[in-house]
Scaffold this active site. Structure first.
Site, PDB file in Angstrom:
ATOM      1  N   GLY A  11       0.758  -1.320   0.064  1.00  0.00           N
ATOM      2  CA  GLY A  11       0.053  -0.058   0.094  1.00  0.00           C
ATOM      3  C   GLY A  11       0.755   1.379  -0.013  1.00  0.00           C
ATOM      4  N   GLY A  14       0.002   5.214  -0.973  1.00  0.00           N
ATOM      5  CA  GLY A  14      -0.998   5.839  -0.002  1.00  0.00           C
ATOM      6  C   GLY A  14      -0.511   6.868   0.547  1.00  0.00           C
ATOM      7  N   GLN A  15      -1.214   7.414   1.463  1.00  0.00           N
ATOM      8  CA  GLN A  15      -0.990   9.027   2.400  1.00  0.00           C
ATOM      9  C   GLN A  15       0.231   8.615   2.907  1.00  0.00           C
ATOM     10  OE1 GLN A  15      -3.353   9.616   5.765  1.00  0.00           O
ATOM     11  NE2 GLN A  15      -2.617  11.857   5.865  1.00  0.00           N
ATOM     12  N   ASP A  37       2.048  -1.631  -4.343  1.00  0.00           N
ATOM     13  CA  ASP A  37       0.682  -1.240  -4.414  1.00  0.00           C
ATOM     14  C   ASP A  37      -0.077  -1.969  -5.417  1.00  0.00           C
ATOM     15  OD1 ASP A  37      -0.266   1.642  -3.122  1.00  0.00           O
ATOM     16  OD2 ASP A  37      -1.549   0.805  -4.609  1.00  0.00           O
ATOM     17  N   ARG A  39      -2.100  -0.375  -7.214  1.00  0.00           N
ATOM     18  CA  ARG A  39      -2.277   0.634  -8.322  1.00  0.00           C
ATOM     19  C   ARG A  39      -0.970   0.799  -8.903  1.00  0.00           C
ATOM     20  NH1 ARG A  39      -3.996   5.598  -4.830  1.00  0.00           N
ATOM     21  NH2 ARG A  39      -2.680   4.542  -3.352  1.00  0.00           N
ATOM     22  N   TYR A 143     -14.245  -1.412  10.004  1.00  0.00           N
ATOM     23  CA  TYR A 143     -12.783  -0.947  10.014  1.00  0.00           C
ATOM     24  C   TYR A 143     -11.971  -1.454  11.601  1.00  0.00           C
ATOM     25  CZ  TYR A 143      -8.500   1.967  10.093  1.00  0.00           C
ATOM     26  OH  TYR A 143      -7.310   2.707   9.898  1.00  0.00           O
ATOM     27  N   ILE A 173      -4.137  11.151  10.610  1.00  0.00           N
ATOM     28  CA  ILE A 173      -2.491  11.583  10.139  1.00  0.00           C
ATOM     29  C   ILE A 173      -2.769  12.613   9.277  1.00  0.00           C
ATOM     30  CG2 ILE A 173      -0.326  10.890   9.169  1.00  0.00           C
ATOM     31  CD1 ILE A 173      -0.991   9.507  11.856  1.00  0.00           C
TER      32      ILE A 173
HETATM   33  C1  AKB Z   1      -9.664   6.744   9.619  1.00  0.00           C
HETATM   34  O1  AKB Z   1     -10.154   8.056   9.925  1.00  0.00           O
HETATM   35  O2  AKB Z   1     -10.289   5.865   9.007  1.00  0.00           O
HETATM   36  C2  AKB Z   1      -8.073   6.635   9.703  1.00  0.00           C
HETATM   37  C3  AKB Z   1      -8.151   6.214  11.228  1.00  0.00           C
HETATM   38  C4  AKB Z   1      -8.131   7.090  12.268  1.00  0.00           C
HETATM   39  O3  AKB Z   1      -7.370   5.006  11.349  1.00  0.00           O
HETATM   40  N1  AKB Z   1      -7.467   8.038   9.586  1.00  0.00           N
END
Ligand code: AKB
Length: 320
Positions: A11, A14-15, A37, A39, A143, A173
């Site tokens: 990954g 990514g950011q 990645d 992509r 998540y 972040i």
């Molecule tokens: C999100 O907002 O999903 C992430 C995190 C806090 O893990 N930046």
């Protein structure tokens, strides 16, 4: 991490990955950091790049062998907001992808793995202020569910197979190179781009939503310090609490207004408000401070000043 010299990042476009790559290439040499990645990169890469879907175990193991990798930074994941829209995919990428990395580390005897967790591992029953290291983990997002399961898998692979996997519960972040995508804390990055480009921003969280945050230089410092720490001093694996800043959108906007007085913000909370409301406001990171010397460098004013300086320069170059 004295014995480490071949790193693979998943990954990596990514950011976090895009900036971690630069930092690790500075430290270990660009040929020793393999960027992967799902992509294709938009720009030419200054070092090795391979396309890798973390759900493809054979390809992951082939790349690890081909490049003689000994350390993986596993960053490929779906974040909280996207995870609510695509929960099955979030489970597959975040859990099957992690299992593939952990099994690769076990089978090919890697030295070390970095796997970030998140403040999303917490839920509404968790104490919201100075959230303790050991506490209730009952997240309400897919998540968050994958982050708790991931922390448990990290512990299991350490105890059962001796895989040295490390990670911390990342706050939001804030960064100025690659924008985040699909997170609930993304407002705290978008607001800077819009302050510079439009002088106004519509925020998808309410003005008093306090969340834990961190500036990218501190995040990279945390990754590298934790990976360099002496294993015998660590009493945790993938689940260290980590803190730097805590603020709400109103306080962030007020700090930006010290530099851009005409900046105007409207608040139109959407489905992400419920996610933010289930997360803590501030984190007790004393275990990280004690065990591996964690200490952030940036506070709210210094982070805002630096973000506006870097993005202001990019804007002048026509690169925003
Ligand atoms: C999100 O907002 O999903 C992430 C995190 C806090 O893990 N930046």
């Amino acid at each position: 991490m004295g014995d480490t010299n071949r790193i693979l990042i998943t990954g990596a476009l990514g950011q976090i990955g895009s900036e971690l790559t630069l930092k690790l290439r500075e430290k270990f040499g660009k040929e020793n950091v393999i960027v992967t990645d799902v992509r294709e990169p938009k720009a030419a890469q200054d070092g090795p790049f391979d396309k890798l879907d973390v759900l493809n175990l054979d390809e992951m193991q082939r790349l690890v062998k081909e490049h003689e990798v000994d350390t993986v930074y596993h960053l490929a994941a779906l974040l909280s907001a996207t995870g609510e829209q695509k929960p099955d995919l979030a489970w597959r990428i975040n859990i099957v992808g992690l299992l593939n990395v952990l099994n690769t580390a076990r089978d090919l005897k890697l030295t070390r793995v970095f796997h970030p967790s998140s403040i999303a591992a917490f839920g509404p029953e968790t104490p919201r202020v100075l959230t303790p290291q050991e506490t209730i983990l009952k997240p309400r997002t897919m998540y968050g569910v994958t982050k708790v399961a991931g922390e448990l898998l990290d512990n299991y692979y350490y105890e059962k197979f001796g895989v040295d996997v490390r990670g911390a519960r990342l706050p939001g972040i804030i960064s100025n190179v690659t924008p985040p995508g699909g997170g609930t804390t993304d407002y705290a990055v978008e607001i800077f781009y819009e302050a510079i480009k439009q002088k106004r921003y519509t925020c998808f969280l309410s003005e008093d939503t306090v969340l834990p945050m961190m500036y990218m230089p501190d995040c990279l410092k945390a990754f590298i310090t934790l990976m360099d720490a002496d294993l015998s001093r660590l009493s945790h694996h993938g689940d260290y609490n980590l803190a730097a800043l805590s603020f709400n959108p109103r306080e962030l906007a007020a700090e930006i207004r010290k530099h851009i007085p005409e900046f105007a913000v409207k608040y139109e909370p959407d489905y992400r408000q419920a996610i933010a409301d289930s997360w803590p406001q501030s984190i007790d990171d004393s275990a990280s401070r004690r065990e591996w010397g964690w200490r952030p460098d940036y506070d709210l004013p210094s982070m805002v000043e630096d973000m506006l300086r870097v993005l202001g320069e990019r804007h002048e170059r026509g690169d925003l």
